[in-house]
Scaffold this active site. Sequence first.
Site, mmCIF file in Angstrom:
data_model
loop_
_atom_site.group_PDB
_atom_site.id
_atom_site.type_symbol
_atom_site.label_atom_id
_atom_site.label_comp_id
_atom_site.label_asym_id
_atom_site.label_seq_id
_atom_site.Cartn_x
_atom_site.Cartn_y
_atom_site.Cartn_z
ATOM 1 C CG HIS A 14 -1.745 -1.238 1.365
ATOM 2 N ND1 HIS A 14 -2.954 -1.395 0.715
ATOM 3 C CD2 HIS A 14 -1.521 -2.400 2.044
ATOM 4 C CE1 HIS A 14 -3.458 -2.596 1.006
ATOM 5 N NE2 HIS A 14 -2.612 -3.225 1.809
ATOM 6 C CB THR A 15 2.579 3.057 -2.781
ATOM 7 O OG1 THR A 15 1.369 3.439 -3.451
ATOM 8 C CG2 THR A 15 3.166 1.840 -3.471
ATOM 9 C CB CYS A 16 -1.439 5.680 -0.020
ATOM 10 S SG CYS A 16 -2.005 5.987 -1.703
ATOM 11 C CG PHE A 17 -1.745 4.136 3.966
ATOM 12 C CD1 PHE A 17 -2.161 5.322 4.561
ATOM 13 C CD2 PHE A 17 -2.577 3.525 3.038
ATOM 14 C CE1 PHE A 17 -3.399 5.864 4.245
ATOM 15 C CE2 PHE A 17 -3.813 4.071 2.720
ATOM 16 C CZ PHE A 17 -4.223 5.246 3.323
#
Length: 301
Positions: free
Chosen positions: A289-292
């Site tokens: 989950h690249t956003c997080f």
Amino acid sequence: IDAGGLFRDCLTQICMELQSPHVPLFLPCPNARHGVGITLDKFIPNPSCNSELYLSMYEFVGRLMGIAIRTNNTLELDLPSIVWKPLVGMDLEVGDLSAIDEICTNAMKTLLDNKALLEKGVDQDIFEDVYCLTFTYSSSDGTVIDLKPNGANISVTWERRSEYVSLVINYRLHELSAQVGAIRRGLVSVIPARFLSMLTWKELELEVCGSPEIDIDLLKQNTTYAGCNPHEPHIKYFWIVLEKFSHLERAQFLRFVWGRSRLPVAHKFTEKMSIDSTSISANHLPKAHTCFFSLELPRYN
């Protein structure tokens, strides 16, 4: 929902395209093109990109640098000291030119070294016939320029070697002034100029680009765990594999899990990586989950 992953990945993609044949703003430095020296991975601004449009693009690159500092999002730009030093107001030296074009600086040293010339059988009587030089030189993009008015019609004699070398070095050190000046204008539109004057060029490079080497120990120190702990076998195996990765593989992993290819410097590492083994099955591949900055890692046997 974009919590930063798409933005970081976009910055990484922009840097890749800036340093590609598809965009003319940056060129591999002469050392890279000739395969000599130790800085074979560096890019320099294209001295031929000097129109108003191109200079506005360089200003945009400077603004990106400022945004990178403001938001703690590193840029994967491989630029040499000949670019970074003017951004912080430091003077350039011959060593900065050698770092991007060792062939040029070695050739200039040879022209002034009487002993080296005599060992090649060159003296003042045959110097002009052997070298056939005029007061011209090729810029980093291969364009031949006059070092002085009507330079193409003025021969470099034994007596005028020193003048020729001085003009070559001075030109090559400052041939990128317009482009670097535009980058600085963009940078100071985001970051106060007085802040830049407090940094060395290496410190600015670290602020903008982070470290090109991905420090696994630093990443470990900035990792949290959910549904597992660092002493479980699959976590130990994970770090062992990561340590065995090449630099390129580490960068690819980091982009997979975080959308960027470099780590920030230690004091700017504000977002920790999370490894979660709570609910993902061992029959699945790891999920990011690249956003997080989060990795779902199965408990592989």
